[in-house]
Design a protein around this motif. Structure first.
Motif, short mmCIF file in Angstrom:
data_model
loop_
_atom_site.label_atom_id
_atom_site.label_comp_id
_atom_site.label_asym_id
_atom_site.label_seq_id
_atom_site.Cartn_x
_atom_site.Cartn_y
_atom_site.Cartn_z
N HIS A 1 0.62 -1.15 0.18
CA HIS A 1 0.05 0.05 -0.01
C HIS A 1 0.80 1.41 -0.06
N HIS A 2 1.87 1.21 0.71
CA HIS A 2 2.70 2.57 0.78
C HIS A 2 3.89 2.50 0.02
N ALA A 3 3.93 1.67 -1.06
CA ALA A 3 5.13 1.51 -1.91
C ALA A 3 5.34 2.62 -2.83
N THR B 1 -3.06 0.73 -4.65
CA THR B 1 -1.99 1.23 -3.76
C THR B 1 -1.96 2.84 -3.41
N ALA B 2 -1.65 3.26 -2.34
CA ALA B 2 -1.77 4.81 -1.93
C ALA B 2 -1.41 5.67 -3.14
N LYS B 3 -0.29 5.61 -3.85
CA LYS B 3 0.04 6.22 -5.12
C LYS B 3 -0.87 6.15 -6.20
N ALA B 4 -1.75 5.01 -6.28
CA ALA B 4 -2.49 4.78 -7.41
C ALA B 4 -3.86 5.56 -7.03
N GLU B 5 -4.07 5.72 -5.64
CA GLU B 5 -5.37 6.35 -5.22
C GLU B 5 -5.27 7.75 -5.42
N LYS B 6 -3.83 8.34 -5.20
CA LYS B 6 -3.91 9.82 -5.47
C LYS B 6 -3.63 9.89 -6.84
N GLY B 7 -3.56 9.14 -7.67
CA GLY B 7 -3.40 9.32 -9.08
C GLY B 7 -2.01 9.54 -9.60
N GLU B 8 -1.05 8.90 -8.56
CA GLU B 8 0.29 9.00 -9.35
C GLU B 8 0.73 7.55 -9.74
#
Ligand SMILES: Nc1ncnc2c1ncn2[C@@H]1O[C@H](COP(=O)(O)OP(=O)(O)OP(=O)(O)O)[C@@H](O)[C@H]1O
Ligand SMILES: [Mg+2]
Lengths: 90, 271
Positions: free
Chosen positions: B133-135, B163-170
């Motif tokens: 998730h935090h990767a 992942t957290a990045k994906a959820e932020k659109g990154e």
């Protein structure tokens, strides 16, 4: 064929593995992942085509190929030899 | 800036734990400050592969639940002083890992280390999701074999969406680590080759680790393979992969078949 030849000439199977994977994953990528969108897209494409041409659902293939720089969406429709158009002028 | 890296695969037994230990040790051997974190709750093994099994007092769950301080749970490697281990617990209760707790621990680790390397459990359930998730970066460990490639494809989809990045659109950075590669069998067309796997998964290649007895020997004695047999083929492949992770541009060498007795006897025709 000699016994030795039989032993050493087993048919390479990696090519079969590659092809099976390519077909399977093309479908699974549509069915899973960020692909709810793609499943919807597939359904709507079928519906739109069915509005104009009498088609067999099984003959419509929608395939997404994911690439590093570019992905392609491939839509493959098998049509009957005599194409029955459904009141396209209506 | 610290980097959080997840070593993941979907399929079990492909070499995640081996690769976590080897990449972690290789980065630390090159001077970086590294912690390897075992997310395989209930089936921890990273401690064993690292040779630290008798030094485990507290674990990730103790820290997540606030029963121990992070510093109490971290085990510093006896051979490389820039390498630490945060072990998993052997409790069965996987729900003990909460997303908030894990987030807090990862933040603390980011402050202390250059690299936080998370060894994911197999599967696509909660444990694997928490590990990724935090990767910032993912190493997707894959064997040249149909079920492993399929599961890797599935995991890549999850990295891109969950992942957290994906959820932020990154975008999360993804690398393919091909392990247990048998050059002879690939050359004979018995096993998917490097190009096959790359074409199917289409993520950049971090390295190719050959099938090697050195890996088994290293795990027998509780040492990452980059420490146990640093000049062997597997260790050299891991060293190169670690340098690529650190941003160096080194060409990937596809392992070639070493000529054995049989092939010398029969010449080319065996291949
Ligand atoms: N390059 C290699 N050559 C030979 N054996 C290897 C290699 N890589 C891993 N192995 C062996 O494969 C087995 C599984 O490796 P490992 O425990 O690292 O996999 P894993 O993905 O972490 O498994 P799990 O999903 O159960 O956590 C071990 O016995 C290990 O020694
Ligand atoms: Mg493991």
């Amino acid at each position: 064929m000699s016994l030795l030849a039989l032993f050493f000439k087993r048919k390479p199977t990696a090519g079969v593995a590659r092809e099976r994977l390519q077909i399977l994953l093309a479908h699974e990528r549509i069915a899973t992942g960020h692909s709810e969108l793609l499943a919807k897209l597939q359904e709507e494409i079928i519906q739109v085509i069915a509005k104009y041409i009498k088609i067999d659902r099984e003959q419509v293939h929608v395939k997404l190929d994911r690439g590093k720089d570019m992905s392609t969406l491939e839509i493959d429709v098998d049509l009957p030899s005599v194409m029955p158009l459904l009141g396209a002028r209506g | 800036m610290a980097k959080v890296l997840v070593v993941t695969s979907g399929k079990g037994g492909v070499g995640k734990t081996t690769s976590t230990a080897a990449l972690g040790a290789a980065l630390a051997q090159n001077g970086a400050n590294v912690v390897v974190v075992d997310f395989d709750v209930g089936l921890r093994n990273l401690d064993l592969v690292m040779g630290a099994e008798r030094r485990v007092v507290y674990d990730l769950i103790n820290v997540v639940q606030g029963d121990a301080k992070l510093a109490q749970a971290l085990i510093r490697d006896k051979r490389i002083d820039t390498l630490s281990l945060l072990p998993a617990s052997q409790t069965r209760d996987k729900d003990a890992l909460t997303p908030e707790g894990v987030a807090r621990v990862i933040d603390q680790l980011r402050e202390k280390f250059d690299w936080v390397i998370c060894d994911s459990p197999a599967g696509i359930e909660k444990g694997a999701m928490l590990a990724m998730h935090h990767a910032d970066t993912a190493v997707v460990v894959t064997n040249p074999e149909v079920s492993s490639v399929r599961d890797s494809d599935r995991i890549i989809g999850m990295l891109d969406s969950k992942t957290a990045k994906a959820e932020k659109g990154e975008r999360i950075e993804k690398h393919l680590l091909l392990t247990r590669y048998d050059p002879g069998r690939a050359a004979r067309g018995e096993m998917l080759n490097v190009e096959d796997v790359l074409e199917i998964l289409s993520i950049p290649l971090l390295g190719i680790i050959p099938e090697s007895e050195e890996v088994l020997r290293a795990s027998n004695v509780g040492s990452p393979v980059t420490l146990a047999s640093p000049t062997g083929a597997a260790a050299r492949a891991y060293f190169d992969a670690a340098r690529r992770l650190a941003g160096e541009n080194i060409e990937v060498v596809v392992p070639m078949e070493r000529k054995g007795f049989m092939s010398r006897l029969f010449g080319r025709r065996v291949a």
